[in-house]
Write an enzyme that holds these catalytic residues in place. Structure first.
Site, mmCIF file in Angstrom:
data_model
loop_
_atom_site.group_PDB
_atom_site.id
_atom_site.type_symbol
_atom_site.label_atom_id
_atom_site.label_comp_id
_atom_site.label_asym_id
_atom_site.label_seq_id
_atom_site.Cartn_x
_atom_site.Cartn_y
_atom_site.Cartn_z
ATOM 1 N N GLY A 1 0.623 -1.181 0.080
ATOM 2 C CA GLY A 1 0.202 0.003 -0.069
ATOM 3 C C GLY A 1 0.836 1.332 -0.157
ATOM 4 O O GLY A 1 2.070 1.064 0.003
ATOM 5 N N ARG B 1 0.586 -11.696 -0.713
ATOM 6 C CA ARG B 1 -0.206 -12.522 -1.620
ATOM 7 C C ARG B 1 0.838 -12.703 -2.914
ATOM 8 O O ARG B 1 0.770 -13.950 -3.285
ATOM 9 C CB ARG B 1 -1.383 -11.769 -1.919
ATOM 10 C CG ARG B 1 -2.388 -11.776 -0.955
ATOM 11 C CD ARG B 1 -3.748 -11.550 -1.703
ATOM 12 N NE ARG B 1 -4.959 -11.582 -0.672
ATOM 13 C CZ ARG B 1 -5.341 -10.585 0.086
ATOM 14 N NH1 ARG B 1 -4.589 -9.296 0.008
ATOM 15 N NH2 ARG B 1 -6.145 -10.661 1.003
ATOM 16 N N LEU C 1 -4.642 10.638 3.369
ATOM 17 C CA LEU C 1 -3.304 10.453 3.325
ATOM 18 C C LEU C 1 -2.812 10.822 1.829
ATOM 19 O O LEU C 1 -3.737 10.696 0.873
ATOM 20 C CB LEU C 1 -3.271 8.966 3.337
ATOM 21 C CG LEU C 1 -3.220 8.383 4.848
ATOM 22 C CD1 LEU C 1 -3.331 6.983 4.654
ATOM 23 C CD2 LEU C 1 -1.839 8.778 5.667
ATOM 24 N N TYR D 1 -17.333 2.590 7.787
ATOM 25 C CA TYR D 1 -15.828 2.592 7.716
ATOM 26 C C TYR D 1 -15.159 2.891 9.200
ATOM 27 O O TYR D 1 -14.256 2.122 9.374
ATOM 28 C CB TYR D 1 -15.349 3.609 6.683
ATOM 29 C CG TYR D 1 -14.031 3.966 6.447
ATOM 30 C CD1 TYR D 1 -13.196 3.034 5.877
ATOM 31 C CD2 TYR D 1 -13.212 4.827 7.263
ATOM 32 C CE1 TYR D 1 -11.855 3.180 5.732
ATOM 33 C CE2 TYR D 1 -11.772 4.939 7.264
ATOM 34 C CZ TYR D 1 -11.225 4.046 6.177
ATOM 35 O OH TYR D 1 -9.758 4.243 6.130
ATOM 36 N N LEU E 1 -2.476 -2.517 6.714
ATOM 37 C CA LEU E 1 -3.507 -3.170 6.099
ATOM 38 C C LEU E 1 -4.836 -2.346 5.824
ATOM 39 O O LEU E 1 -5.277 -1.519 6.560
ATOM 40 C CB LEU E 1 -4.116 -4.474 6.426
ATOM 41 C CG LEU E 1 -3.115 -5.712 6.431
ATOM 42 C CD1 LEU E 1 -3.616 -6.726 7.016
ATOM 43 C CD2 LEU E 1 -2.794 -5.914 5.003
ATOM 44 N N GLY E 2 -5.423 -2.021 4.669
ATOM 45 C CA GLY E 2 -6.496 -1.245 4.258
ATOM 46 C C GLY E 2 -6.876 -1.481 2.989
ATOM 47 O O GLY E 2 -6.325 -1.637 2.046
ATOM 48 N N LYS F 1 -12.985 0.239 11.742
ATOM 49 C CA LYS F 1 -11.724 0.766 12.515
ATOM 50 C C LYS F 1 -11.824 0.768 13.751
ATOM 51 O O LYS F 1 -10.854 0.182 14.713
ATOM 52 C CB LYS F 1 -11.290 2.113 11.898
ATOM 53 C CG LYS F 1 -11.249 2.145 10.225
ATOM 54 C CD LYS F 1 -9.995 1.203 9.828
ATOM 55 C CE LYS F 1 -9.459 1.772 8.480
ATOM 56 N NZ LYS F 1 -8.455 1.013 8.075
ATOM 57 N N THR G 1 1.148 3.740 2.434
ATOM 58 C CA THR G 1 1.993 4.064 3.625
ATOM 59 C C THR G 1 2.794 2.849 3.659
ATOM 60 O O THR G 1 3.976 3.190 4.111
ATOM 61 C CB THR G 1 0.914 4.161 4.584
ATOM 62 O OG1 THR G 1 -0.125 5.289 4.289
ATOM 63 C CG2 THR G 1 1.907 4.751 5.899
ATOM 64 N N ARG H 1 -7.979 6.959 -6.769
ATOM 65 C CA ARG H 1 -9.158 7.092 -5.964
ATOM 66 C C ARG H 1 -9.629 8.311 -6.497
ATOM 67 O O ARG H 1 -9.329 9.210 -6.058
ATOM 68 C CB ARG H 1 -9.059 6.635 -4.682
ATOM 69 C CG ARG H 1 -8.458 5.361 -4.374
ATOM 70 C CD ARG H 1 -8.317 5.195 -2.678
ATOM 71 N NE ARG H 1 -7.738 3.776 -2.693
ATOM 72 C CZ ARG H 1 -7.650 3.110 -1.199
ATOM 73 N NH1 ARG H 1 -7.650 4.234 -0.207
ATOM 74 N NH2 ARG H 1 -6.872 2.065 -0.915
#
Length: 226
Positions: free
Chosen positions: A10, A34, A149, A122, A70-71, A126, A12, A157
């Site tokens: 990702g 993965r 971020l 969301y 993770l996100g 969290k 970050t 996105r």
């Protein structure tokens, strides 16, 4: 120190990985993936796993510190159920495995506004993860609460891209109690996490510490010379 990093692919997490590998305090960086990363380094240990079967790789979690970056998004996950599995289920399982294996610190990337009682799905997920990890009793738990971020993501996105363009102007209007909502560079958050890990290398074990890190704290920790 041995560090396990989740979410290295990702925005970050990629900065965190590079930062850890650049520090002499870090003996080894364990990265469950993965698909293999392109990064090659003598102190990097990659392991391809099925994240639905993390318990089959419990030996990976025999580390000093776990960093969880993770996100995903509901759109990318495909459903709220899948989103919860990635953003809460995987992180919690990693925390449980790490705690059982003796990890003394867990650093969690969460988000501003996270709360298990939030009406926003969301933020609620969290917050549920935060509460669950707090209950595991890590001697050192640090939860990061960044707002938007900033940085070049591997995938586009639209909403975040539009927000990022407006953020420099918006940030100037956010001060005092509103400062925590300022957008922040992902590289700044990552550098703070790396500095925190290196601080732990020189600190003696103490009574349980739970840190909630928001904008100002993250910026100051990122700027530290460790």
């Amino acid at each position: 120190m041995k560090v396990l990093l989740l979410g290295a692919t990702g925005l970050t997490g990629g900065f965190v990985l590079n930062g850890l590998l650049a520090r002499d305090e870090i003996e080894e960086v364990v990265v469950p993936v993965r698909k293999p990363l392109k990064t090659v380094h003598a102190r990097l240990r990659q392991q391809e796993i099925d994240f639905d079967c993390m318990e089959e790789h419990a030996e990976l979690f025999q580390v000093d510190v776990i960093i969880c970056c993770l996100g995903t998004t509901i759109k990318k996950a495909g459903s709220q159920e899948q989103f919860r599995k990635v953003d809460c289920g995987y992180g919690l399982k990693a925390a449980e495995l790490g705690r059982a294996a003796g990890a003394r610190a867990f650093i969690l990337m969460s988000a501003i506004g996270s709360s298990s009682s939030s009406t926003i799905f969301y933020n609620r997920v969290k917050g549920e993860l935060e509460n669950a990890v707090k209950g595991l009793g890590f001697p050192h738990l640090s939860i990061y609460h960044p707002s938007l971020l900033l940085g070049d993501r591997p995938e586009h996105r639209l909403g975040e891209a539009m927000g990022a363009k407006a953020m420099p102007l918006i940030n100037r209007a956010l001060f005092g109690p509103l400062e925590k909502y300022r957008g922040i560079e992902a590289s700044t958050v990552a550098n703070a996490m790396v500095n925190e890990v290196c601080n732990l290398a020189s600190e003696a074990a103490a009574e349980q510490v739970v840190q909630i890190r928001e904008y100002r704290d993250i910026v100051e920790l990122s700027a530290q010379t460790v």
